[in-house]
Design a protein around this motif. Structure first.
Motif, PDB file in Angstrom:
ATOM      1  N   HIS A  53       0.846  -1.200   0.000  1.00  0.00           N
ATOM      2  CA  HIS A  53       0.000   0.000   0.000  1.00  0.00           C
ATOM      3  C   HIS A  53       0.877   1.244   0.000  1.00  0.00           C
ATOM      4  O   HIS A  53       2.102   1.147   0.027  1.00  0.00           O
ATOM      5  CB  HIS A  53      -0.986  -0.015   1.155  1.00  0.00           C
ATOM      6  CG  HIS A  53      -0.381   0.052   2.529  1.00  0.00           C
ATOM      7  ND1 HIS A  53       0.368  -0.980   3.072  1.00  0.00           N
ATOM      8  CD2 HIS A  53      -0.402   1.033   3.478  1.00  0.00           C
ATOM      9  CE1 HIS A  53       0.758  -0.646   4.290  1.00  0.00           C
ATOM     10  NE2 HIS A  53       0.310   0.578   4.548  1.00  0.00           N
ATOM     11  N   THR A 111      -6.085   0.789   3.763  1.00  0.00           N
ATOM     12  CA  THR A 111      -6.253   1.733   2.655  1.00  0.00           C
ATOM     13  C   THR A 111      -7.201   1.082   1.659  1.00  0.00           C
ATOM     14  O   THR A 111      -7.407  -0.134   1.682  1.00  0.00           O
ATOM     15  CB  THR A 111      -4.917   2.075   1.950  1.00  0.00           C
ATOM     16  OG1 THR A 111      -4.424   0.909   1.278  1.00  0.00           O
ATOM     17  CG2 THR A 111      -3.880   2.592   2.940  1.00  0.00           C
ATOM     18  N   HIS A 114      -5.192  -1.420  -0.754  1.00  0.00           N
ATOM     19  CA  HIS A 114      -4.252  -2.356  -0.122  1.00  0.00           C
ATOM     20  C   HIS A 114      -4.327  -3.733  -0.777  1.00  0.00           C
ATOM     21  O   HIS A 114      -5.408  -4.228  -1.076  1.00  0.00           O
ATOM     22  CB  HIS A 114      -4.573  -2.468   1.362  1.00  0.00           C
ATOM     23  CG  HIS A 114      -3.455  -3.025   2.201  1.00  0.00           C
ATOM     24  ND1 HIS A 114      -2.955  -4.306   2.036  1.00  0.00           N
ATOM     25  CD2 HIS A 114      -2.738  -2.479   3.204  1.00  0.00           C
ATOM     26  CE1 HIS A 114      -1.988  -4.513   2.920  1.00  0.00           C
ATOM     27  NE2 HIS A 114      -1.831  -3.412   3.631  1.00  0.00           N
TER      28      HIS A 114
END
Length: 251
Positions: A53, A111, A114
């Motif tokens: 990420h 996130t 990710h």
């Protein structure tokens, strides 16, 4: 292949997979200097970088590593394109590097973009799953993270959880605040305290172990449901997962 970890910052781990010829794959190099030192000391030759990420403590060293090794291919999600990624990978894609075939899993939550990389038995899961815990929800929702956990929980029990932070003790202490009499949690807490007292890593963990000591994988657990029923009437696993994440945020 051999698994190695490099400590960075206060509690990060940068993972390095090496083969018998000294060629290696670097995962989430947030800081270039400890990686460069390890490469030189061990005479490793990097072949690729994997990024999970876009957070700086996972990507901050990429550009410096590329200056030293301009031929490196950097695999990562679309959200890391401006961090040095040269090959965007997506959910379900398979990537062959050295002797390994990696399967890419989209695991939004920490996130939105990710991803995790899996090559039996190694799961490089960034900030999605920790030993005893899960990543903080900076961009995604609890449902995102719950679904990501279900996806990872389908992997074999012997899967090694190569997460990016040494958060195990605080995660287990949180879990014990919920289930103080749980035998597996207490047993693991003692083991973790012994390791940390010697400044030794608690990672990688195994998925088999996490199914016992990670409450975010135990949302169907009768004892957990009974315990939290004193505070809430939530019963659905996804709701319990969200409740646990909220409690952990305030722990």
């Amino acid at each position: 292949m051999n698994l190695n970890s490099i400590s960075a910052f206060q509690d990060n781990y940068i993972w390095v997979l090496t083969n018998e010829q000294g060629k290696c794959i670097i995962v989430d190099p947030g800081d270039a200097q400890p990686v460069l030192t390890a490469l030189e000391q061990n005479q490793w030759q990097p072949e690729a970088i994997l990024l999970t990420h876009h957070h700086n403590d996972h990507v901050g060293g990429v550009k410096e590593l590329l200056k030293k090794y301009p031929g490196l291919v950097v695999y990562g999600p679309e959200e890391t394109l401006d961090k040095g990624t040269s090959r965007v990978v997506r959910d379900g894609e398979k990537v062959n590097i050295l002797e390994y075939e990696f399967t890419v899993f989209a695991t939004p939550g920490h996130t939105l973009g990710h991803i995790c990389f899996y090559s039996k038995p190694y799961l490089f899961c960034g900030d999605t799953m920790f030993s005893g815990g899960c990543g903080r929800l900076f961009e995604g929702t609890a449902k995102n993270m719950f679904d990501s956990f279900q996806k990872l929980n389908n992997l074999p029990a012997e899967t090694l959880i190569c997460c990016a932070h040494e958060y195990t003790l605080s995660n287990i202490q949180f879990s014990l605040s919920i289930l103080p009499n749980d035998d597996d949690l207490n047993r693991y807490c003692r083991k973790v305290k012994e390791l940390r007292a010697k400044n030794q890593s608690t990672l990688p963990s195994s998925l088999e172990n996490e199914r016992k000591i990670n409450l975010f994988l135990r949302t169907d657990d009768i004892d957990l449901k009974e315990k939290i029923s004193k505070e809430t009437n939530l019963q659905q696993p996804q709701q319990i997962f969200a409740w646990l994440r909220t409690k952990k945020d305030a722990f």
